[in-house]
Design a protein around this motif. Structure first.
Motif, PDB file in Angstrom:
ATOM      1  N   ALA A 186       0.821  -1.218   0.000  1.00 23.04           N
ATOM      2  CA  ALA A 186       0.000   0.000   0.000  1.00 23.04           C
ATOM      3  C   ALA A 186       0.856   1.269   0.000  1.00 23.04           C
ATOM      4  O   ALA A 186       0.316   2.372  -0.086  1.00 23.04           O
ATOM      5  CB  ALA A 186      -0.921   0.007   1.217  1.00 23.04           C
ATOM      6  N   ARG A 187       2.181   1.091   0.131  1.00 23.82           N
ATOM      7  CA  ARG A 187       3.101   2.235   0.231  1.00 23.82           C
ATOM      8  C   ARG A 187       2.651   3.179   1.345  1.00 23.82           C
ATOM      9  O   ARG A 187       2.442   4.372   1.137  1.00 23.82           O
ATOM     10  CB  ARG A 187       3.219   2.972  -1.100  1.00 23.82           C
ATOM     11  N   ARG A 188       2.580   2.616   2.547  1.00 25.27           N
ATOM     12  CA  ARG A 188       2.097   3.364   3.710  1.00 25.27           C
ATOM     13  C   ARG A 188       2.912   2.951   4.924  1.00 25.27           C
ATOM     14  O   ARG A 188       3.214   1.775   5.093  1.00 25.27           O
ATOM     15  CB  ARG A 188       0.623   3.042   3.926  1.00 25.27           C
ATOM     16  N   HIS A 212       2.995  11.636  16.193  1.00 28.75           N
ATOM     17  CA  HIS A 212       2.682  10.419  15.443  1.00 28.75           C
ATOM     18  C   HIS A 212       2.513  10.847  13.991  1.00 28.75           C
ATOM     19  O   HIS A 212       1.735  11.765  13.693  1.00 28.75           O
ATOM     20  CB  HIS A 212       1.403   9.771  15.978  1.00 28.75           C
ATOM     21  N   LEU A 213       3.268  10.206  13.091  1.00 30.47           N
ATOM     22  CA  LEU A 213       3.246  10.572  11.681  1.00 30.47           C
ATOM     23  C   LEU A 213       2.874   9.358  10.840  1.00 30.47           C
ATOM     24  O   LEU A 213       3.443   8.274  11.031  1.00 30.47           O
ATOM     25  CB  LEU A 213       4.611  11.102  11.252  1.00 30.47           C
ATOM     26  N   VAL A 214       1.931   9.548   9.934  1.00 29.69           N
ATOM     27  CA  VAL A 214       1.518   8.508   8.995  1.00 29.69           C
ATOM     28  C   VAL A 214       1.798   9.039   7.599  1.00 29.69           C
ATOM     29  O   VAL A 214       1.344  10.133   7.240  1.00 29.69           O
ATOM     30  CB  VAL A 214       0.024   8.158   9.142  1.00 29.69           C
ATOM     31  N   HIS A 215       2.560   8.268   6.810  1.00 32.25           N
ATOM     32  CA  HIS A 215       2.951   8.657   5.447  1.00 32.25           C
ATOM     33  C   HIS A 215       2.364   7.672   4.438  1.00 32.25           C
ATOM     34  O   HIS A 215       2.293   6.486   4.723  1.00 32.25           O
ATOM     35  CB  HIS A 215       4.476   8.589   5.285  1.00 32.25           C
ATOM     36  N   TRP A 216       2.022   8.175   3.253  1.00 34.08           N
ATOM     37  CA  TRP A 216       1.588   7.289   2.187  1.00 34.08           C
ATOM     38  C   TRP A 216       1.961   7.885   0.839  1.00 34.08           C
ATOM     39  O   TRP A 216       2.199   9.075   0.708  1.00 34.08           O
ATOM     40  CB  TRP A 216       0.085   7.001   2.266  1.00 34.08           C
ATOM     41  N   VAL A 217       2.038   7.001  -0.159  1.00 36.16           N
ATOM     42  CA  VAL A 217       2.379   7.386  -1.528  1.00 36.16           C
ATOM     43  C   VAL A 217       1.341   6.763  -2.448  1.00 36.16           C
ATOM     44  O   VAL A 217       1.000   5.587  -2.308  1.00 36.16           O
ATOM     45  CB  VAL A 217       3.785   6.881  -1.928  1.00 36.16           C
ATOM     46  N   SER A 218       0.857   7.558  -3.399  1.00 37.10           N
ATOM     47  CA  SER A 218      -0.102   7.042  -4.379  1.00 37.10           C
ATOM     48  C   SER A 218       0.220   7.625  -5.750  1.00 37.10           C
ATOM     49  O   SER A 218       1.092   8.492  -5.879  1.00 37.10           O
ATOM     50  CB  SER A 218      -1.530   7.399  -3.959  1.00 37.10           C
TER      51      SER A 218
END
Length: 134
Positions: free
Chosen positions: A71-73, A86-92
Motif C-alpha cells: 500500500a506504500r504506507r 505520530h506521523l503517517v505517510h503514504w504514496v499514491s
C-alpha cells in the motif's frame, strides 16, 4: 491533541517516492530538517527503533509502528522528551502521472503547527527529482 494532513504531488514515480521513504539513509536527501538517521536496518520495518538527527545535532528517538509495502504506507512516532508526534505517510499515483504523497501529523497543537511547514517542504521535495550539482 491536534492533527493536520498535508499532501504534495510531483513528477517522481510512486515506486521511487516510496523507496525514498523505505530506506532511512535517504531521508536527509529530501528532508532538510533531517541531517542523519541511525537505524539498525537498511529498510523500514515495523518495530524498528532509531534516532533522527536534526539541526544543531539534536537527536530524537523514533519507533516505526507499521509498514505496508504493497500500500506504500507507514507510520512512526518521534519523541522529544514527553512530547510525541505520530506521523503517517503514504504514496499514491499522482493526478498527472508522477506521485502524490500524504502525511498526517498528530501531536500537541503548538508542535504540529510549528512542524507542518518543514514537513510540507520535505514532502514537496520527496516527489521531485533531486537537485544535482553541475
Amino acid at each position: 491533541m491536534s492533527t493536520v494532513t498535508l499532501h504534495a504531488s510531483g513528477p517522481l514515480v510512486p515506486a521511487e517516492t516510496w523507496e525514498r521513504y523505505a530506506e532511512p539513509a535517504r531521508w536527509p536527501t529530501w528532508a532538510p530538517q533531517i541531517t542523519g538517521v541511525q537505524v539498525p536496518v537498511p529498510r523500514l520495518a515495523a518495530g524498528v527503533e532509531g534516532r533522527v538527527r536534526g539541526p544543531l545535532g539534536v537527536r530524537l528517538p523514533f519507533v516505526v509502528e507499521s509498514v505496508d509495502e504493497a500500500a506504500r504506507r507507514w507510520a512512526w512516532t518521534v519523541s522529544a522528551g514527553p512530547v510525541r508526534l505520530h506521523l503517517v505517510h503514504w504514496v499514491s499515483d499522482g493526478p498527472d502521472g508522477g506521485s502524490t504523497t500524504g502525511l498526517r501529523i498528530t501531536g500537541p497543537l503548538p508542535v504540529v503547527v510549528a512542524y507542518a511547514p518543514l514537513a510540507q517542504l520535505a514532502i514537496s521535495r520527496l516527489v521531485r527529482p533531486l537537485d544535482r550539482a553541475p
